[in-house]
Motif scaffolding. Sequence first.
Motif, PDB file in Angstrom:
ATOM      1  N   SER A  45       1.552  -3.940  -4.428  1.00 41.06           N
ATOM      2  CA  SER A  45       0.431  -4.803  -4.437  1.00 41.06           C
ATOM      3  C   SER A  45       0.621  -5.706  -5.855  1.00 41.06           C
ATOM      4  O   SER A  45       1.192  -5.121  -6.915  1.00 41.06           O
ATOM      5  N   ASP A  93       4.499   1.010   2.661  1.00 37.61           N
ATOM      6  CA  ASP A  93       3.060   0.242   3.058  1.00 37.61           C
ATOM      7  C   ASP A  93       2.060   0.884   2.505  1.00 37.61           C
ATOM      8  O   ASP A  93       0.848   0.481   2.152  1.00 37.61           O
ATOM      9  N   ALA A  97      -0.979  -0.244  -0.456  1.00 36.84           N
ATOM     10  CA  ALA A  97      -2.454  -0.337  -0.313  1.00 36.84           C
ATOM     11  C   ALA A  97      -2.965   0.429  -1.459  1.00 36.84           C
ATOM     12  O   ALA A  97      -3.915   0.122  -1.977  1.00 36.84           O
ATOM     13  N   LYS A 100      -3.342  -1.940  -4.460  1.00 33.23           N
ATOM     14  CA  LYS A 100      -4.230  -2.702  -4.400  1.00 33.23           C
ATOM     15  C   LYS A 100      -5.649  -2.138  -4.874  1.00 33.23           C
ATOM     16  O   LYS A 100      -6.448  -2.880  -5.555  1.00 33.23           O
ATOM     17  N   ILE A 291      -8.596   4.448   0.523  1.00 31.18           N
ATOM     18  CA  ILE A 291      -7.800   3.846   1.496  1.00 31.18           C
ATOM     19  C   ILE A 291      -8.124   4.542   2.951  1.00 31.18           C
ATOM     20  O   ILE A 291      -8.031   3.806   4.082  1.00 31.18           O
ATOM     21  N   ASN A 294     -11.644   3.179   3.643  1.00 32.08           N
ATOM     22  CA  ASN A 294     -11.790   1.801   4.030  1.00 32.08           C
ATOM     23  C   ASN A 294     -10.883   1.578   5.213  1.00 32.08           C
ATOM     24  O   ASN A 294     -11.128   0.296   5.715  1.00 32.08           O
ATOM     25  N   GLU A 296      -7.884   1.407   5.607  1.00 31.51           N
ATOM     26  CA  GLU A 296      -6.070   0.637   5.542  1.00 31.51           C
ATOM     27  C   GLU A 296      -5.256   1.748   5.806  1.00 31.51           C
ATOM     28  O   GLU A 296      -4.120   1.295   6.480  1.00 31.51           O
ATOM     29  N   TYR A 297      -5.533   3.114   5.643  1.00 30.69           N
ATOM     30  CA  TYR A 297      -4.731   4.258   5.902  1.00 30.69           C
ATOM     31  C   TYR A 297      -4.366   4.176   7.221  1.00 30.69           C
ATOM     32  O   TYR A 297      -3.483   4.220   7.825  1.00 30.69           O
ATOM     33  N   LYS A 299      -4.902   1.719   9.626  1.00 28.67           N
ATOM     34  CA  LYS A 299      -3.973   0.550  10.196  1.00 28.67           C
ATOM     35  C   LYS A 299      -2.774   0.747   9.908  1.00 28.67           C
ATOM     36  O   LYS A 299      -1.921   0.502  10.698  1.00 28.67           O
ATOM     37  N   ILE A 300      -2.313   1.364   8.668  1.00 27.87           N
ATOM     38  CA  ILE A 300      -0.670   1.570   8.453  1.00 27.87           C
ATOM     39  C   ILE A 300      -0.294   2.408   9.286  1.00 27.87           C
ATOM     40  O   ILE A 300       1.077   2.296   9.945  1.00 27.87           O
TER      41      ILE A 300
END
Length: 320
Positions: A45, A93, A97, A100, A291, A294, A296-297, A299-300
């Motif tokens: 990030s 990836d 995350a 960030k 993550i 939220n 993001e984990y 999604k990856i």
Amino acid sequence: MTVNSTPRTTAAHSRLAAVGAVAAAGALLLTGCGDHTDKNSGTGSSSSSGSAPLAGKLPADIRKAGVIKVGSDIAYPPVEYMKDGKAVGIDPDLADALGKQLGVTFDFQNGKFDNLIVGLQAKRFQVIMSAMNDTKDRQNGINSDNGQKVGNGVDFVDYFTAGTSILVQKGNPKGVKSLDDLCGKVVALQKGTTSEGIAKAQSKKCTKDGKKAIDLQTFDTDPEALLRLKQGASVSDLNDFPVAAYNAKTSGGGKDFEVVGDQIEAGPYGIAISKDNTQLRDALQAAMAAIIKNGEYTKILQKWNVTDGALTESKINGGS
């Protein structure tokens, strides 16, 4: 996650464990390090610490530098591999995350898997992220082969679950169905991994049962072991399930390999950190928890079709 796995029977060296739905879905998009490292940045990030909610949890020197150096064996798709000169895959990836959240970039540096912990303890990098299984032996600095103390050990922030699979030539010409079928046969795999520990334990079982030991051939990287299998110089390669499934799907357009039998010894992957760096460890766990919360984990893992390996909670030293 939903996995077919046998009970853990040996103190593993390891990389990965099982992700059954990856193969079942047949949808893998694509589908461990050392004291000598080659810098391969390009992941991570670019968030400033001012916009990163967890930046204040990092040690001051890392926060000031804005970089966490990562030791990794970047030849293990889909977990991490090189593409267009950049480290890509599940681990890069996830690192992006985490970056960030923490306001730093994760700089992946390539090396041999079985030397990664040595490199970490020599402070060549600050963490290891390389499909490394969290095991008690690694936590305690124990050589799994002989039970001898070899170092201070490391702490882990767990982030994924997976297990070992048996990869054979397409069509399974040798009729391999389980570890028992490997007795007296040549098996090629990457050294310093959980798979090596599993193969050695099985070889001892073979001789105890009155059969020939496994003719084990180990290599610095998994692609070298895969080449031996492709050439017919071995009957099997043991590696982490997502990696085995990736190679079965992609190598030779899906005509080179196939996965047989159940997954073996499922366990967590962990980000390894020196035991004297507890502030960094705790910051990474907080970022991982963030993550996961939220989304993001998820999604990856969805991107790489490995959601069956997802954790609902990131633990410290949760491996056995």
